[in-house]
Design a protein around this motif. Structure first.
Motif, PDB file in Angstrom:
ATOM      1  N   GLU A  14       0.869  -1.175   0.000  1.00 31.14           N
ATOM      2  CA  GLU A  14       0.000   0.000   0.000  1.00 31.14           C
ATOM      3  C   GLU A  14       0.898   1.214   0.000  1.00 31.14           C
ATOM      4  O   GLU A  14       1.708   1.399   0.920  1.00 31.14           O
ATOM      5  N   LEU A  24      -2.763   3.683  -2.651  1.00 31.75           N
ATOM      6  CA  LEU A  24      -3.026   2.653  -3.641  1.00 31.75           C
ATOM      7  C   LEU A  24      -2.383   1.330  -3.257  1.00 31.75           C
ATOM      8  O   LEU A  24      -1.215   1.287  -2.861  1.00 31.75           O
ATOM      9  N   ASN A  91      -9.085   0.104  -4.985  1.00 36.35           N
ATOM     10  CA  ASN A  91      -8.437   1.390  -4.714  1.00 36.35           C
ATOM     11  C   ASN A  91      -9.422   2.545  -4.830  1.00 36.35           C
ATOM     12  O   ASN A  91      -9.383   3.492  -4.031  1.00 36.35           O
TER      13      ASN A  91
END
Length: 259
Positions: A14, A24, A91
């Motif tokens: 992440e 993301l 996301n």
């Protein structure tokens, strides 16, 4: 960067973008979003109310960065790899950004696009970061997904631009990033149906030639081509340029983002 694990047992990380305002999840190995995606987003001339398509979206980095900056856009993320598309969908949800994620080969025929509601003349803005490494000069990764994301065939660019020309409205805009040494390919591919080109060279080193170009083109545009002063990612000492860092942090845009 925080390491996590997907339900399908694929390692993911992440990562924070735009100064932490966009987080993301992406695969630990394979194609990973970075500066190219954020610069592409910062060069995209989207406005509120636009329908925006990110072709070859991967985990959604560039398209979601545009959505974070502009707000109130109808975002479509198009990605051939179902696993990456799943991450893009997650996301978008994790960042509270509305996006339709479509699993589709960018080079698919018009009827395949129409079947997923991407009809001709239906999109205001397209952005894309196509595979652009030359397969003759670039060693192809044994990772299939990474190879698809990075290595172009002789028809990749022309096919992607053909698909873009089909779905864009008249006077709609395309923004893309490509190898600087492939500028002739870009100009040739855009010669059919596009004009008003704006070209921004990107230099990793002030003493070296540009290694990337950002290009904005208008469907049906007639304005002469303009080449902007090069964007220097680092100064003479190799220190990251402060203005560029502000853009990467989501606190600025590039000249191409202003129609």
């Amino acid at each position: 960067m925080k390491k996590t694990r997907q339900d399908n047992n694929l390692d993911v990380t992440e990562d924070a973008f735009l100064g932490g305002s966009l987080r993301l999840r992406q695969l630990k190995s394979g194609h990973r979003a970075g500066h190219d995606a954020m610069l592409l987003a910062a060069a995209t001339p989207a406005r509120s109310g636009n329908r925006v398509a990110d072709l070859g979206a991967g985990v959604g980095a560039a398209g979601l960065a545009v959505a974070r900056r502009v707000g109130d856009i109808d975002l479509v993320l198009v990605e051939i790899d179902a696993g990456l598309a799943s991450l893009a969908r997650a996301n978008a949800e994790a960042n509270a950004l509305a996006a339709e994620v479509i699993v589709l080969d960018v080079e698919a025929a018009a009827d395949a696009y129409a079947a997923v509601n991407l009809q001709p003349d239906s999109v205001d803005v397209v952005l894309m970061n196509p595979p652009f490494n030359d397969s003759v000069r670039h060693r192809v990764s044994p990772d299939r997904a990474r190879g698809i994301a990075h290595v172009a065939t002789s028809t990749t660019l022309s096919n992607w631009i053909h698909a873009t020309r089909r779905i864009l409205k008249s006077r709609g805009m395309l923004t893309l990033i490509w190898r600087a040494d492939g500028i002739a390919e870009v100009l040739a591919a855009l010669d059919h149906g596009f004009g008003g080109l704006e070209i921004l060279p990107i230099h990793g080193d002030v003493k070296a030639p540009a290694n990337r170009i950002l290009v904005r083109a208008t469907k049906g545009g007639r304005a002469p081509t303009r080449i902007h002063a090069g964007l220097m990612l680092n100064d003479e000492r190799g220190v990251p340029d402060k203005a560029v860092q502000e853009i990467l942090a989501g606190r600025g845009i590039l000249p191409l983002a202003t129609p």
